[in-house]
Design a protein around this motif. Sequence first.
Motif, PDB file in Angstrom:
ATOM      1  N   LEU A  56      34.755 -11.121  19.977  1.00  0.00           N
ATOM      2  CA  LEU A  56      33.799 -10.040  20.176  1.00  0.00           C
ATOM      3  C   LEU A  56      34.197  -8.817  19.354  1.00  0.00           C
ATOM      4  O   LEU A  56      33.337  -8.097  18.837  1.00  0.00           O
ATOM      5  N   THR A  57      35.495  -8.594  19.210  1.00  0.00           N
ATOM      6  CA  THR A  57      35.981  -7.473  18.402  1.00  0.00           C
ATOM      7  C   THR A  57      35.408  -7.540  16.996  1.00  0.00           C
ATOM      8  O   THR A  57      34.982  -6.527  16.429  1.00  0.00           O
ATOM      9  N   ARG A  58      35.406  -8.717  16.433  1.00  0.00           N
ATOM     10  CA  ARG A  58      34.890  -8.905  15.079  1.00  0.00           C
ATOM     11  C   ARG A  58      33.408  -8.541  15.001  1.00  0.00           C
ATOM     12  O   ARG A  58      32.965  -7.874  14.062  1.00  0.00           O
ATOM     13  N   LEU A  59      32.644  -8.976  15.987  1.00  0.00           N
ATOM     14  CA  LEU A  59      31.214  -8.665  16.004  1.00  0.00           C
ATOM     15  C   LEU A  59      30.989  -7.163  16.160  1.00  0.00           C
ATOM     16  O   LEU A  59      30.112  -6.585  15.513  1.00  0.00           O
ATOM     17  N   LEU A  60      31.780  -6.520  17.013  1.00  0.00           N
ATOM     18  CA  LEU A  60      31.649  -5.081  17.199  1.00  0.00           C
ATOM     19  C   LEU A  60      32.002  -4.314  15.921  1.00  0.00           C
ATOM     20  O   LEU A  60      31.467  -3.230  15.680  1.00  0.00           O
ATOM     21  N   SER A  61      32.883  -4.862  15.118  1.00  0.00           N
ATOM     22  CA  SER A  61      33.349  -4.141  13.934  1.00  0.00           C
ATOM     23  C   SER A  61      32.239  -3.896  12.919  1.00  0.00           C
ATOM     24  O   SER A  61      32.351  -2.988  12.087  1.00  0.00           O
ATOM     25  N   TRP A  62      31.170  -4.677  12.980  1.00  0.00           N
ATOM     26  CA  TRP A  62      30.042  -4.467  12.073  1.00  0.00           C
ATOM     27  C   TRP A  62      29.139  -3.332  12.561  1.00  0.00           C
ATOM     28  O   TRP A  62      28.270  -2.863  11.819  1.00  0.00           O
ATOM     29  N   ARG A  63      29.358  -2.900  13.801  1.00  0.00           N
ATOM     30  CA  ARG A  63      28.539  -1.830  14.385  1.00  0.00           C
ATOM     31  C   ARG A  63      29.325  -0.529  14.572  1.00  0.00           C
ATOM     32  O   ARG A  63      28.782   0.437  15.104  1.00  0.00           O
ATOM     33  N   CYS A  64      30.585  -0.499  14.158  1.00  0.00           N
ATOM     34  CA  CYS A  64      31.447   0.649  14.425  1.00  0.00           C
ATOM     35  C   CYS A  64      32.273   0.997  13.192  1.00  0.00           C
ATOM     36  O   CYS A  64      32.658   0.115  12.414  1.00  0.00           O
ATOM     37  N   ASP A  65      32.578   2.278  13.050  1.00  0.00           N
ATOM     38  CA  ASP A  65      33.490   2.690  11.984  1.00  0.00           C
ATOM     39  C   ASP A  65      34.906   2.205  12.261  1.00  0.00           C
ATOM     40  O   ASP A  65      35.611   1.764  11.345  1.00  0.00           O
TER      41      ASP A  65
END
Length: 204
Positions: A56-65
Amino acid sequence: MSERAARFDRLYSGDIDPWGFRSSTYERDKYRATLHALPRPHYAVAIEAGCSIGELTRLLSWRCDRVIGLDLSAVALDEARRRNADRPNIAFREGELPGAWPDESAVDLLVLSEVLYFLAPDEIRDLTQRVATNWSPGGDCVLVNYLGPTGEGLQGGEAAELFITSMKALAGIRQEVRITKSRYRLDVLTRDPSLSMMRQGNGP
């Protein structure tokens, strides 16, 4: 090392993906629902508690700086770092909640997915105190909790309600959204931007 940390290290040493984060339809659907529920398209700084092997961290990284992934298992974090070596905006930290909650400023997204029911009630209350100190006004907090038997002291729904009740006593909540699926519940809290300071003398 605590007994809890040792327990999870043993679990991941036996199977690096014990819940099928990479293969389970349930997990993939839950990830999609989590991302879809985020009220904003982009965030500055996110903290994901209980990040495990970093899917999930990886997926969130596309939405966060920036994304900070926190987990108590060194074994899981080794895999998370390997898996996400190409994502320079992710930082993984080892530590056990509530004490290891990162001391970061201006955190506008908090994600606690399938982690709260591993904590005791007093630990959840302590965690909300720590979370409220660096959760930005107008920021979002996402909770995901399994609704089946957890095998822990708290069930998923109980853990979610305790966290939400404790947080409301500390921080003004502008909006609260609850989505209930067949096997899990997803709660989204948005901090009231008009209340920039944690409420004083009004603990949970």
